[in-house]
Write an enzyme that holds these catalytic residues in place. Structure first.
Site, mmCIF file in Angstrom:
data_model
loop_
_atom_site.group_PDB
_atom_site.id
_atom_site.type_symbol
_atom_site.label_atom_id
_atom_site.label_comp_id
_atom_site.label_asym_id
_atom_site.label_seq_id
_atom_site.Cartn_x
_atom_site.Cartn_y
_atom_site.Cartn_z
ATOM 1 N N ARG A 50 7.589 8.902 -1.369
ATOM 2 C CA ARG A 50 9.048 8.679 -1.785
ATOM 3 C C ARG A 50 9.407 7.668 -2.435
ATOM 4 N NH1 ARG A 50 11.573 10.751 4.046
ATOM 5 N NH2 ARG A 50 11.039 12.747 4.144
ATOM 6 N N ASP A 52 11.316 4.791 -4.807
ATOM 7 C CA ASP A 52 12.440 4.059 -4.686
ATOM 8 C C ASP A 52 13.320 4.029 -5.976
ATOM 9 O OD1 ASP A 52 12.309 3.328 -2.053
ATOM 10 O OD2 ASP A 52 11.425 1.282 -2.541
ATOM 11 N N TYR A 111 -1.076 3.193 -6.504
ATOM 12 C CA TYR A 111 -0.098 2.613 -7.516
ATOM 13 C C TYR A 111 -0.625 1.510 -8.447
ATOM 14 C CZ TYR A 111 3.692 4.572 -4.198
ATOM 15 O OH TYR A 111 4.373 5.300 -3.399
ATOM 16 N N ARG A 202 5.679 -3.847 -3.835
ATOM 17 C CA ARG A 202 6.510 -4.824 -4.737
ATOM 18 C C ARG A 202 6.592 -6.087 -3.835
ATOM 19 N NH1 ARG A 202 12.192 -1.845 -4.762
ATOM 20 N NH2 ARG A 202 12.747 -3.971 -5.845
#
Length: 264
Positions: A50, A52, A111, A202
């Protein structure tokens, strides 16, 4: 019902994120709306991650259930037609077994985070990278990143609104590399794990950037991890440089014969 796996690419800027929200543009909502134009009924799809608001995807994976036995190539083409002009594309489609689940069947998620290191404003990369003006020390950042690999309590690098039951996760890989591009020097972060906490990547990148800039040392990162305290984290970097790059499954549906027929 027939189950299909979808590989999805999207630009995250126009969306509030992957997850459907009432009266707001989401990637999930865009795809479900396109599905409803093919089979006129409510659709609910599930995704591997999911993402952002503002986060992109190179290879998000979702699954959907259809009443009609669609040929994968035709389903892919029809969805892309109805997704226009939104920056969302189905890049592959495959028939999947009934027990395939895009989220729960996944073994690993990868990622990519892109930092553009240059003083001139970004033009072609604007919205696709996090730009910093200073040069970054790759070796120092990698030394600090190595301290994060393995199983740890990642409370420090977890959003306060994270809904995961436990802050303990296993980070499989965190590699940092310099890539010279026509637009300038990019720093790429390759981050892999079975699952992640909210804002974990992040938080990693924002903290490691401080190491690269010389404001933190690798030892500071080790102390922050050991603190198990969100206040000990470095700054959380902006979302626009983050991409869901790959999802690994024990039996990859996109390597099947059905997936091969979804190509041109």
């Amino acid at each position: 019902m027939y189950r299909y796996a979808l590989k999805i690419e999207y630009h995250g800027a126009p969306f509030v994120g992957w997850q459907r929200q009432v009266n707001l543009a989401s990637v999930q909502g865009a795809i479900e709306t396109a599905l409803s134009r093919l089979e006129k009924r409510p659709h609910t799809i599930a995704a591997a991650g999911r993402t952002d608001a503002g986060v992109h995807a190179l290879a998000q994976v979702a699954h959907c259930d259809m009443e009609r036995d669609w040929e994968p190539f035709r389903l892919c083409e029809a969805l892309n037609y109805h997704l226009k002009p939104q920056p969302v594309a189905i890049t592959a489609c495959a028939r999947a077994p009934a027990d395939f689940h895009a989220r729960f069947s996944a073994l690993q998620r990868r990622y990519l985070f892109r930092i553009l290191s240059r003083r001139a404003p970004a033009t072609h990369q604007d919205g696709l990278v996090w730009q910093v003006k200073q040069a970054l020390d790759i070796d120092a950042m990698q030394q600090a990143a190595d301290l994060l690999v393995g199983q740890h309590d990642f409370t420090t690098f977890r959003s306060t609104i994270c809904q995961a039951e436990s802050p303990v996760k296993t980070l499989d890989h965190l590699g940092i590399s310099r890539v010279e591009t026509p637009g300038g020097t990019e720093i790429h972060f390759d981050v892999r794990a079975r699952s992640f906490l909210h804002n974990q990547v992040r938080s990693f990148v924002g903290t490691l950037e401080r190491v690269g800039a010389g404001s933190w040392t690798p030892e500071d990162v080790a102390k922050a991890l050991a603190a198990r305290n969100r206040a000990a984290c470095g700054p959380v970097c902006p979302p626009q440089g983050l991409y869901l790059a790959d999802v690994t499954y024990p039996d990859d549906p996109f390597q099947s014969d059905a997936a091969e027929r979804s190509g041109p």
